[in-house]
Motif scaffolding. Structure first.
Motif, PDB file in Angstrom:
ATOM      1  N   VAL A  71      41.633 -13.127  53.233  1.00  0.00           N
ATOM      2  CA  VAL A  71      42.924 -13.611  52.778  1.00  0.00           C
ATOM      3  C   VAL A  71      43.263 -13.148  51.363  1.00  0.00           C
ATOM      4  O   VAL A  71      44.412 -12.765  51.073  1.00  0.00           O
ATOM      5  N   THR A  72      42.274 -13.163  50.457  1.00  0.00           N
ATOM      6  CA  THR A  72      42.551 -12.827  49.054  1.00  0.00           C
ATOM      7  C   THR A  72      43.038 -11.400  48.890  1.00  0.00           C
ATOM      8  O   THR A  72      44.026 -11.139  48.194  1.00  0.00           O
ATOM      9  N   GLU A  73      42.325 -10.469  49.559  1.00  0.00           N
ATOM     10  CA  GLU A  73      42.654  -9.054  49.371  1.00  0.00           C
ATOM     11  C   GLU A  73      43.707  -8.538  50.336  1.00  0.00           C
ATOM     12  O   GLU A  73      44.470  -7.626  50.000  1.00  0.00           O
ATOM     13  N   MET A  74      43.780  -9.111  51.547  1.00  0.00           N
ATOM     14  CA  MET A  74      44.604  -8.503  52.589  1.00  0.00           C
ATOM     15  C   MET A  74      45.952  -9.184  52.782  1.00  0.00           C
ATOM     16  O   MET A  74      46.804  -8.672  53.521  1.00  0.00           O
ATOM     17  N   LYS A  75      46.158 -10.330  52.131  1.00  0.00           N
ATOM     18  CA  LYS A  75      47.453 -10.991  52.250  1.00  0.00           C
ATOM     19  C   LYS A  75      48.543 -10.078  51.702  1.00  0.00           C
ATOM     20  O   LYS A  75      48.435  -9.521  50.622  1.00  0.00           O
ATOM     21  N   GLY A  76      49.593  -9.889  52.472  1.00  0.00           N
ATOM     22  CA  GLY A  76      50.668  -8.988  52.096  1.00  0.00           C
ATOM     23  C   GLY A  76      50.512  -7.602  52.700  1.00  0.00           C
ATOM     24  O   GLY A  76      51.465  -6.817  52.726  1.00  0.00           O
TER      25      GLY A  76
END
Length: 521
Positions: A71-76
């Motif tokens: 979630v931290t790196e791949m959100k967006g």
């Protein structure tokens, strides 16, 4: 168009430099040629991970790499997608991408995560890149690297075909890939070649000078064949190799060595009278398993040190360590014309290694030539301070300078905007194994960047629109004039037809040439 076709076509047209800037990878550390390597090896990864675009994750989530949701790196860049997989008791959250464009960008964004910090330093070969990923936990499969590497030829062909080029899938006829032009009487040498896979198991017909047959040379299952031979008489010798209507002719000049009057009873081999020769008197063998008398060890260390193999250590000391043994092995591999280390590490009295150490033209180990742009030579490897494949034999250094000068005189004088003769990897400072190559261990082979039409070089493959085939043809012709030349590998299909090179997997983005040892003097 299939999902895989869409992926390949899309990736072919992507500029990785732009993507690296977009996701936060330090693109300035990754050269043009390394970006091409990365494009090929990551496509090979995706072929494996997605079952060539047929996996459920690829079809339903445009995820060709098995990327799990972070979630931290791949959100967006993606959204979570739950799916049941056989290896896990519960559903696993993977990344789902809106389309193939988003996946390609998302894949590289995934590799900016903390475990993969420093990735930019591991991009010069497929094996280096994959080994780095695996070491950081990208895959738990112990055979992951070899599985992906096995798919590299398929990935390269897919990219080339998407660019409008068709690459033959296999060897279509009997070929010689390595052979010497000149040898000594009594010198063992090797001829190597390839044949159609359909011919594996068949025996080649080989005749020397139309009268002396060589028996039992069999084509292996992978289509490769080789023979080791020794000529006992001087002269211009002729070797005919045939199979089912296919015929090859090899002409080899055989010369008498200056110490030809020595025999097995000669205690001290004759030394040359030419400048640079050195008489080395030995009372016994030196090296691994040798007698190793103190004065003999010092004499061998002193000669090797003088020739540039400085890691033998203090030549005033009779101490023996790995530095000495490795230097002897490297020296033996060089004089045998090998691409990998293959010596026994011992200098026997009057043996081949002893005689070569005495020779006036014994192979010196040195830094490869600096760039000389006025004469059309660029040493891109030497200018890359992050890479250390800068060393090799003085034989190769001399050949490199001769190629550059010939190319300058025969082509660039009439084509002044053409790219220079730009070299890349040779060997590491002490030779030996390198993770970047299979081979390149003995300072007898060199990679050459491909010329571009705008006068630049590297960062392309032979099917790229920027590739300057005319300049490449001229470079290959200059390489082909060299007396010591043993082999040239490059996959440009037209230049292969012109017999300027032979194909070999992994040589779409550079030319590779190798040399043989000269005759001793």
């Amino acid at each position: 168009m299939s999902l895989l076709d869409n992926l390949v076509k899309n990736y072919l047209n992507k500029n990785l430099a732009t993507i690296f800037t977009q996701v936060g990878i330090e693109g300035t550390k990754i050269s043009d040629i390394n970006r091409q390597i990365l494009k090929e090896v990551t496509l090979a990864q995706w072929l494996l991970e997605s079952d060539r675009g047929k996996s459920e994750l690829a079809v339903n989530a445009n995820n060709f790499a098995g990327l799990k949701w972070r979630v931290t790196e791949m959100k967006g860049f993606a959204e979570p997608f739950k799916m049941k997989v056989p290896s896990e008791p519960e559903e696993v959250e993977f990344c789902k991408f809106i389309d193939i464009d988003a996946f390609i960008i998302g894949y590289w964004k995934f590799l900016t995560r903390t475990p993969y910090k420093g990735l930019e330093d591991y991009t010069n070969t497929p094996e280096n890149f994959l080994g780095f990923l695996k070491a950081k936990g990208y895959s738990s499969d112990p055979k992951y690297v070899s599985k992906v590497v096995d798919l590299l030829p398929e990935a390269q062909k897919l990219l080339a075909n998407a660019g409008g080029v068709t690459i033959p899938v296999s060897v279509e006829q009997l070929q010689v890939i390595r052979a010497p032009k000149e040898v000594e009487v009594g010198q063992s040498f090797r001829v190597e070649g390839v044949a159609r896979l359909a011919d594996s198991g068949k025996v080649l017909s080989i005749i020397i000078d139309d009268q002396f047959p060589i028996a039992n040379v069999v084509i292996s299952q992978d289509g490769k064949w080789q023979l080791d031979f020794v000529f006992k008489q001087e002269g211009d010798r002729r070797m005919i190799i045939a199979l089912d209507g296919q015929t090859l002719e090899i002409r080899i000049k055989v010369v008498v060595p200056f110490d030809s009057k020595d025999d097995e009873n000669t205690q001290q081999p004759t030394a040359s009278s030419l400048p640079g020769a050195k008489l080395i008197k030995l009372g016994g063998s030196v090296g691994i398993g040798g007698v190793n008398k103190a004065d003999d060890v010092k004499a061998i260390k002193a000669r090797l040190y003088e020739l540039g193999y400085t890691w033998v250590g203090d030549f005033n000391s009779a101490d023996r360590d790995r530095g000495l043994f490795d230097a002897i092995k490297l020296f033996q591999s060089i004089i045998a014309g090998r691409s990998t280390l293959n010596g026994d590490g011992r200098v026997d009295v009057g043996g081949t290694t002893h005689r070569w150490l005495q020779a006036a033209n014994a192979p010196r180990w040195e830094l490869m030539p600096k760039s000389d742009r006025d004469n059309g030579l660029v040493n891109g490897e030497l200018e890359d301070i992050e890479d250390k494949h800068d060393f090799g034999t003085h034989w190769l250094a001399d050949v490199i300078k001769k190629i550059a000068q010939d190319y300058q005189n025969s082509y660039r004088k009439t084509h002044p905007t053409a790219a220079p003769f730009a070299i890349n990897d040779v060997s590491l400072p002490h030779g030996g194994d390198t993770p970047d190559h299979h081979g390149h261990e003995t300072g007898m082979m060199c990679d050459v960047y491909l010329p571009q039409k705008n006068g630049n070089f590297g960062g392309i493959i032979w099917s790229s629109s920027e590739y300057d085939q005319g300049a490449a043809r001229a470079i290959l012709k200059s390489i082909g004039k060299q007396k010591l030349l043993r082999a040239v590998f490059f996959n440009d299909q037209q230049l292969i037809k012109e017999k300027l090179c032979v194909p070999l997997s992994g040589h779409d983005n550079h030319i590779h040439f190798e040399i043989n040892p000269p005759v001793r003097s």
